[in-house]
Scaffold this active site. Structure first.
Site, PDB file in Angstrom:
ATOM      1  N   PRO A 193       0.817  -1.212   0.000  1.00 14.15           N
ATOM      2  CA  PRO A 193       0.000   0.000   0.000  1.00 14.15           C
ATOM      3  C   PRO A 193       0.856   1.268   0.000  1.00 14.15           C
ATOM      4  O   PRO A 193       1.634   1.504   0.920  1.00 14.15           O
ATOM      5  CB  PRO A 193      -0.809  -0.104   1.290  1.00 14.15           C
ATOM      6  CG  PRO A 193      -0.710  -1.533   1.709  1.00 14.15           C
ATOM      7  CD  PRO A 193       0.605  -2.009   1.195  1.00 14.15           C
ATOM      8  N   GLU A 194       0.721   2.062  -1.031  1.00 13.69           N
ATOM      9  CA  GLU A 194       1.327   3.380  -1.106  1.00 13.69           C
ATOM     10  C   GLU A 194       0.176   4.386  -1.107  1.00 13.69           C
ATOM     11  O   GLU A 194      -0.959   4.012  -0.859  1.00 13.69           O
ATOM     12  CB  GLU A 194       2.196   3.481  -2.370  1.00 13.69           C
ATOM     13  CG  GLU A 194       3.244   2.375  -2.450  1.00 13.69           C
ATOM     14  CD  GLU A 194       4.099   2.406  -3.705  1.00 13.69           C
ATOM     15  OE1 GLU A 194       4.267   3.487  -4.293  1.00 13.69           O
ATOM     16  OE2 GLU A 194       4.596   1.348  -4.098  1.00 13.69           O
ATOM     17  N   ARG A 243       2.502 -10.329   6.894  1.00 12.72           N
ATOM     18  CA  ARG A 243       3.890 -10.224   7.361  1.00 12.72           C
ATOM     19  C   ARG A 243       4.037  -9.411   8.641  1.00 12.72           C
ATOM     20  O   ARG A 243       5.151  -9.202   9.115  1.00 12.72           O
ATOM     21  CB  ARG A 243       4.753  -9.668   6.230  1.00 12.72           C
ATOM     22  CG  ARG A 243       4.911 -10.728   5.153  1.00 12.72           C
ATOM     23  CD  ARG A 243       5.397 -10.157   3.870  1.00 12.72           C
ATOM     24  NE  ARG A 243       6.752  -9.699   3.963  1.00 12.72           N
ATOM     25  CZ  ARG A 243       7.393  -9.128   2.947  1.00 12.72           C
ATOM     26  NH1 ARG A 243       6.781  -8.946   1.810  1.00 12.72           N
ATOM     27  NH2 ARG A 243       8.619  -8.744   3.096  1.00 12.72           N
TER      28      ARG A 243
END
Length: 274
Positions: A2-3, A112
């Site tokens: 996600p940016e 993660r």
DNA sequence: CAATAGCCCTGGTGGC
DNA sequence: TGCCACCAGGGCTATT
């Protein structure tokens, strides 16, 4: 990953599901996710609060709780905030659950487990390393060539590393950095202070264009990114270089090359980008 | 001070 | 087919 465009899409899609709803119960399944305050205080401080609005700053999401309180979240690599019907089973990789007063709940999932959450009050964002030093947002009136030029002029970093620096620009990540440089025909390894004013102007425009396109396409999904509705983005079908190593350049047909810049995988066209 | 290497973490993948 | 090393990378920390 996600940016800015992905986080913006999450923000937009969550609004109809959670704004105006009260948090009835907070369950934390991975303590590490909650960075501040201690987990029991986070739980106590969120239960009973109503989510009034959702804002975004760079890659951070802000769930406004009223009285100056807000939940600040960063999805990092694989984090996701997703609204699901109350009847739905626990989603995979669930790390936190906000039970809401309606018929939907808000989940934080993360494969993660790099994601982070904070419960803060106005004036408390100094507790989040790097939040107060965030640079201007792409597409904002503060983000100008006049702002960028003196910073680039004194930086000896590769230009890709320079535009990934969140204190320079808020919200660019690896995908949109590569895309911006491809669109502006600039080699990612060029030292920042060697770019001419004209090149910086082209790069500035490219960053805005690439980010705007990412938002318009609801973000880029490669592996795990999904929005607040659990939907994937479309922008992966419109990329110039990212993930296209070995494929032909969309401008000239030359085979795209992958290298490492600042430890990050970097794809570029050896003919177009100079 | 600036640049960089290492680290956190797990799932998917490519090579044998 | 199965195993395993390796890669993905945002941002912090330690080191040069």
């Amino acid at each position: 990953m996600p940016e800015l465009p992905e986080v913006e899409q999450v923000r937009k899609t969550l609004i109809p599901h959670v704004v105006g709803h009260k948090i009835i119960r907070t369950e934390v399944f991975l303590d590490r996710l909650v960075q501040y305050p201690a987990v029991p205080d986070f739980i106590q401080g969120t239960v009973g609060k109503t989510i009034r609005a959702i804002n975004r700053r760079g890659k951070y999401l802000r769930l406004e709780l009223g009285d100056g309180f807000y939940i600040l979240g960063h999805l990092r690599m694989t984090g996701a905030l997703i609204a699901l019907p109350a009847s739905a089973p626990q989603p995979p990789y669930a790390k936190l659950k906000f039970t809401l007063d309606g018929d939907e709940n808000l989940w934080f999932t993360d494969i993660r487990t790099f994601g982070t959450l904070y419960l803060l009050q106005d004036g408390g964002s100094y507790k989040v390393n790097g939040y107060e030093t965030l640079g201007p947002e792409p597409l904002s009136k503060e983000f100008t060539v006049a702002y960028l030029e003196p910073l680039a002029h004194k930086s000896r970093k590769p230009i890709k590393t320079f535009i990934l620096d969140q204190t320079v620009i808020a919200g660019l990540g690896n995908i949109y950095a590569d895309e911006s440089l491809a669109l502006s025909r600039i080699m990612p390894t060029r030292v920042a202070n060697t770019l001419s004013r004209e090149e910086l102007k082209v790069l500035h425009e490219a960053i805005n264009k690439v980010i705007a396109q990412g938002i318009a396409n609801h973000g880029t999904t490669f592996r795990n990114y999904q929005d607040g509705d659990g939907k994937k983005g479309d922008n992966q079908n419109h990329l110039l270089v990212y993930s296209r190593k070995g494929q032909p350049c969309r401008f000239c047909g030359t085979t795209l090359v992958q290298i490492k810049v600042g430890g990050r995988g970097t794809v570029y066209c050896p003919k177009c980008q100079k």
